[in-house]
Every structure is written in C-alpha cells, then in structure tokens.
Design an enzyme around this catalytic site. Structure first.
Site, PDB file in Angstrom:
ATOM      1  N   CYS A   1      75.147  28.474  37.038  1.00 42.00           N
ATOM      2  CA  CYS A   1      74.603  29.633  36.328  1.00 42.00           C
ATOM      3  C   CYS A   1      73.202  29.984  36.828  1.00 42.00           C
ATOM      4  CB  CYS A   1      74.580  29.354  34.828  1.00 42.00           C
ATOM      5  SG  CYS A   1      76.227  29.077  34.144  1.00 42.00           S
ATOM      6  N   THR A   2      72.449  28.981  37.230  1.00 40.28           N
ATOM      7  CA  THR A   2      71.116  29.238  37.796  1.00 40.28           C
ATOM      8  C   THR A   2      71.242  29.946  39.139  1.00 40.28           C
ATOM      9  OG1 THR A   2      70.202  27.295  36.668  1.00 40.28           O
ATOM     10  CG2 THR A   2      68.966  28.164  38.553  1.00 40.28           C
TER      11      THR A   2
END
Length: 217
Positions: free
Chosen positions: A112-113
């Site tokens: 997700c980062t």
C-alpha cells in the site's frame, strides 16, 4: 513379488496407510501459521493467535469473496467519509471532473505504501488530466494523517471504518475474503464508472492503467 499399481489394486493389504503427522510437527506448523507477519505483496498484517480477528476478517470470512456491485457503466452510490484532516468529503462534490477512487488494504503496509507513493509521484499527471484522486481504507483519520505526512501524499485519503463503503461498492476481497481487495475505479465527469482495475500483487500498476484511461476521456 514385484510391486505394480495393478498388484496394489488387486491386493488391498499391500497398500500402506498414510502416516499421521506427529504431535510435534503439527504444533510447529500451527505456530508458523499463527505467527504475526507482514506481506510485502498483499499489505496484510496477520494478527497474532491471541489477538481478536479484525473487523474486515470477521465480516468476510463467512461469505468468501464478494462479487462486485459497482460495474463499468454504472453510477456508484455516493458516500461521505472523513479525510486525513477529519473533514467530511462526499463523492458528489467532484461531479464535473474525473475521479480516481482506489481502495487499498491498510496504511503503512509495503504494498500500500508503494501504491500511494506511485500515485504521489504521478500526481501532476492526474492534475493535468483534471482528475481527483481518493484513496480509501478502513484505517482511522489519525492513521491516514500520519501516513500522508510521512510520505508527503498530496491527495485525499478517506477513512472507511467498518468498511461500509467497501461493502456497498462490492469491492472483492482476496485470499477467500480474508484480505481487503485492492481495486481502482475511474469515474468520468458525469460520475459514471469507465474502468475498474484489480491487482493485489502489483500495486504500482494501478497508476499506469488509470492514467491510460484518463487520457482517453
């Protein structure tokens, strides 16, 4: 006597019953499955054995993968969620311009980062296309604010605590519904869905795919 498959079929006594796993090996396997871990691909935070299952697991485990309710050509249901600064944001607010709505599993997980930073690095291209970018997960506003500040994210993150909007839109889960799905929607200026992209394992591909669609609107 030579042992052949035919011999075994005709002489059941020659078949050897499978060996039951020992108590020690079973315990070791269970310990490995229950150990807390972080997946670089899925953005999954596996809870420790003693910890209660997170809300998204309790909701999805019994039903499995959810079929999508929002489809290409449809107008998705409106929502109002709080952004990383605690301000309410409604989808209807963006009528008249394209909108990219991307659902992701959780803040601060590797996949997700990567995805958020890829949206950040291409944000000028989204602005040039006249589009707004909205990221949605079940994290609270404080988590979103810390995530946005840490990685200098210039777009809006919305808190869908309880995953109400995720369920209303019918975002499919992964790993038999135990992991929130990673799905991106491209809406045109009339609020109609023109494209849906799902890829849990290659989060950065969401950016290139959505830009292609936006450039053709």
């Amino acid at each position: 006597m030579a042992f052949t498959p035919a011999t075994a079929c005709c002489n059941p006594s020659l078949l050897v019953a499978p060996r039951a796993p020992s108590r020690g090996s079973s315990a070791r396997a269970q310990a490995l499955l229950c150990a807390a871990s972080t997946s670089a691909f899925h953005g999954l935070r596996a809870p420790a054995a003693a910890a209660p299952a997170p809300r998204w697991r309790r909701a999805g485990a019994s039903t499995g993968i959810v079929c999508g309710k929002v489809t290409k050509g449809s107008v998705p249901p409106n929502f109002t969620l709080k952004d990383q600064n605690g301000r309410p944001v409604s989808l209807n607010k963006f009528k008249g311009k394209p909108v990219v709505v991307y659902f992701y599993p959780a803040d601060e997980t590797p996949g997700c980062t990567k995805q958020a930073c890829a949206f950040r690095d291409s944000y000028e291209k989204f602005k040039k296309a006249g589009a707004e970018v909205l990221g949605i997960s079940g994290d609270d506003t404080a988590s979103h604010k810390a995530f946005a500040q840490k990685y200098r994210l210039p777009f809006t993150l919305l808190s869908d605590e309880g995953n109400r909007v995720r369920k209303e839109w019918g975002v499919p889960g992964d790993l038999f519904g135990t992991l929130p799905g990673r799905q991106t929607y491209v809406l045109d200026k009339n609020g109609v869905v023109q494209y849906i992209y799902n890829n849990q394992f290659q989060p950065e591909k969401h950016i290139g795919e959505t830009l292609k669609i936006l450039q053709g609107l």
